[in-house]
Design an enzyme around this catalytic site. Sequence first.
Site, PDB file in Angstrom:
ATOM      1  N   SER A 145       0.847  -1.203   0.000  1.00  0.00           N
ATOM      2  CA  SER A 145       0.000   0.000   0.000  1.00  0.00           C
ATOM      3  C   SER A 145       0.877   1.244   0.000  1.00  0.00           C
ATOM      4  O   SER A 145       2.060   1.211   0.388  1.00  0.00           O
ATOM      5  CB  SER A 145      -0.984   0.045   1.175  1.00  0.00           C
ATOM      6  OG  SER A 145      -0.502   0.828   2.236  1.00  0.00           O
ATOM      7  N   TYR A 158       0.731   1.161  12.342  1.00  0.00           N
ATOM      8  CA  TYR A 158       0.533   0.756  10.949  1.00  0.00           C
ATOM      9  C   TYR A 158       1.642   1.348  10.076  1.00  0.00           C
ATOM     10  O   TYR A 158       2.249   0.652   9.258  1.00  0.00           O
ATOM     11  CB  TYR A 158      -0.835   1.239  10.478  1.00  0.00           C
ATOM     12  CG  TYR A 158      -1.141   0.978   9.027  1.00  0.00           C
ATOM     13  CD1 TYR A 158      -1.682  -0.229   8.611  1.00  0.00           C
ATOM     14  CD2 TYR A 158      -0.898   1.959   8.058  1.00  0.00           C
ATOM     15  CE1 TYR A 158      -1.974  -0.463   7.269  1.00  0.00           C
ATOM     16  CE2 TYR A 158      -1.190   1.740   6.725  1.00  0.00           C
ATOM     17  CZ  TYR A 158      -1.726   0.529   6.335  1.00  0.00           C
ATOM     18  OH  TYR A 158      -1.999   0.302   5.003  1.00  0.00           O
TER      19      TYR A 158
END
Length: 324
Positions: A145, A158
Amino acid sequence: MRMLKKLLNKSVVITGASSGAGRAAAIEFALCGAKLTLAARNEEVLDEVAAECRRLGAEVLVVATDVTDAKAMISLANAANYFFGRIDVWVNNAGVLAAGPFDEMPMAMHEQVIRTNLLGYMNGAHAVLPIFKAQKRGIIINNISIGGFIPMPYGAGYTASKFALRGFNEALKAELTPWPYIYVCDLFPAFLDTPGIQHAGNYTGKVLKPAPPVYDPRRVGKAMVDVAVRPQATRYVGSVSVLLKLAHAIFPQTMANATAGMVRTYLKQADEISKTDGNVYSTVNYGMSPYGGFGWPGKPRAHRKYIAAAALVGLATGLWMVNK
């Protein structure tokens, strides 16, 4: 037809195959005639995905697996290798998200996010590489991502996992240069219309939604199929991912501050919700579709108006910095 011919009867392992991009990828590989090994924690939903792929003509093995367990990942690789006689493509895709002020979230949650998003991918590579080296070929596809380049305020754990994952894969690619037919391919999609944000550990106390534009997860599945046929070290999925990376490279602190400001503004307006651990520690039984319902399912391209808006924001930021 070329994709179908190239991937027909190839053995493909996909982690995180129960929902989102992983489920979309399973369907795309099934359409190409690949033999699939599907892995995730939720075996019941995996069986549903497997049935869908079998209806498309694919041969499928289901192996319930927690990617944070290194021994379980070795068992996954051995099972796929034994059942299909080889592994041609390994897709590291399983991931979790946790959102909230860093110090108001338990450290155990930050640690689990890192175990899943970073160590889970490392466990996958560690499990399959001996098989690839014995075969002298193979492809590892990592769904990282754009979070591998863009920091996410209120998602520090994250961000730590994704930045570290990008560094790990760069080191691994260099290490594998003596193995010219073993490829490590990193995918950097922009925001996706998946259930991932619904599954997130949420300590904000507010309903979470992805920032537009959101891309169809099938687009990531198709990109995985494409790099399985034509390996690339790096692949950006969606124009917005490229724009965001460039903007952060030029104005890193401005981008981080602007992102934090947008998150704070959104949270002030969002509806309230109870805090939850989501699927960070264990699987859930809701939102197991490829889609999260934030976009327009079946649309392969992002809407141009959003891309244009992102470009204008980047230009305005640049002008502001020049005139500051």
